[in-house]
Design an enzyme around this catalytic site. Structure first.
Site, PDB file in Angstrom:
ATOM      1  N   GLY A 130       0.806  -1.202   0.001  1.00 37.49           N
ATOM      2  CA  GLY A 130       0.010  -0.071  -0.037  1.00 37.49           C
ATOM      3  C   GLY A 130       0.918   1.329  -0.195  1.00 37.49           C
ATOM      4  O   GLY A 130       0.198   2.359   0.004  1.00 37.49           O
ATOM      5  N   GLY A 132       2.950   2.472  -2.454  1.00 42.24           N
ATOM      6  CA  GLY A 132       2.787   3.254  -3.735  1.00 42.24           C
ATOM      7  C   GLY A 132       1.367   4.043  -3.684  1.00 42.24           C
ATOM      8  O   GLY A 132       1.823   5.150  -4.063  1.00 42.24           O
ATOM      9  N   TYR A 163      -2.901   2.741 -11.271  1.00 43.94           N
ATOM     10  CA  TYR A 163      -3.614   4.237 -11.167  1.00 43.94           C
ATOM     11  C   TYR A 163      -4.977   4.414 -11.136  1.00 43.94           C
ATOM     12  O   TYR A 163      -5.674   5.365 -10.724  1.00 43.94           O
ATOM     13  CB  TYR A 163      -2.626   4.961 -12.286  1.00 43.94           C
ATOM     14  CG  TYR A 163      -1.318   5.177 -12.065  1.00 43.94           C
ATOM     15  CD1 TYR A 163      -1.097   6.044 -10.923  1.00 43.94           C
ATOM     16  CD2 TYR A 163      -0.503   4.701 -12.850  1.00 43.94           C
ATOM     17  CE1 TYR A 163       0.475   6.413 -10.516  1.00 43.94           C
ATOM     18  CE2 TYR A 163       0.941   4.947 -12.582  1.00 43.94           C
ATOM     19  CZ  TYR A 163       1.442   5.731 -11.506  1.00 43.94           C
ATOM     20  OH  TYR A 163       2.826   5.608 -11.169  1.00 43.94           O
TER      21      TYR A 163
END
Lengths: 183, 183
Positions: A130, A132, A163
């Site tokens: 988690g 990133g 993303y």
């Protein structure tokens, strides 16, 4: 668990902080808590902290980029790029008075409308935890605090879904990201 | 035809020029040639010239953007964006001593690796004459002269093919352009 509990309580504080070198503050806090009144030194607490400080050891950054297999780039140009980025965000593992660079991202911008995020990297030892996402949240909060309305990036295929979970949309309204290659 | 012949001979000279305000030089040239030794004033020659000068009349720029139907943006922010862009390129129609802003583009950059082109606009009266291409060529030459290796942009669907003809590739190697929308 204490590691992550400690960390998960910090992002809001970081994002709302007005300082430009949060990692130094955190290191002090960790140092203060590393001994107690009973004369016993407990195991050093580990924290993950974020910073927008640009005074980065370029060799440490190169080591981080090496760890994820990026092609090496001339340090002279890396230095220039950092100087001329609108935002430079770093993520550190802090243990006692030691800190280790474990994440990096930066953004170019016109300081008004658009920002583009580049060079997002998290050390492999710290991936899939988690972090990133935490680094990106930190970057996005910093950009929003500067009233940047349009935040963009160019995502490699294997991180497009990552993303997406952060609220990024690929090709919105048919807009295409394009790269120029000399003809 | 003289109009375009005059213009087509200029891009190389512009691109290799070291000055930052080429339009001023050109205006002088045009002024000198607007009368001859016989005491007769010929029709004023019209030229298209390019510049990286940032001292732009923001109302003139707004007028240009209005002409292509862009949403208005606060001039305070436009000013800031121009100040903090790496490159600002303008295209002018010069007739005698008068000049008219007919094209604009700008790029953000880290001054080292990446540049991203934004706000490319050509006045409708001057579209479909190869001038958008000429403006982009000017921008690309300027960016290359600064040793920027990676030139990118986000293209609206109706201009993707235009940029393809300029050497831009959409989604190379599966890289996706992404925009962030707050969740």
């Amino acid at each position: 668990m204490g590691f992550w509990k400690t960390w998960f309580s910090t992002p809001e504080a970081v994002a709302s902080s007005r300082t430009n070198s949060f990692e130094e503050m955190s290191a002090e806090v960790v140092g203060n808590s590393s001994s107690n009144g009973e004369g016993v030194t407990p195991p050093k607490e580990t924290r993950i902290v974020f910073s927008t400080e640009r005074d980065i050891d370029l060799y440490e950054l190169e080591e981080l980029c090496d760890a994820v297999g990026w092609s090496r780039r001339p340090l002279r140009k890396v230095k220039k790029a950092i100087e001329h980025s609108f935002l430079v965000a770093t993520m550190w593992q802090v243990r006692g008075t030691q800190r280790r660079l474990i994440g990096f991202a930066r953004a170019t911008s016109d300081h008004a409308f658009n920002a583009t995020i580049w060079d997002v990297v998290v050390h492999p030892d710290f991936q899939a935890k988690g972090l990133g996402k935490a680094l990106m949240k930190y970057v996005l909060k910093k950009l929003r605090s500067e009233e940047i309305s349009n935040v963009t990036l160019f995502a490699d295929p294997h991180v497009v879904d990552f993303y997406r979970t952060m609220g990024f949309v690929a090709d919105p309204e048919g807009i295409k990201g394009m790269f120029w290659y000399p003809q």
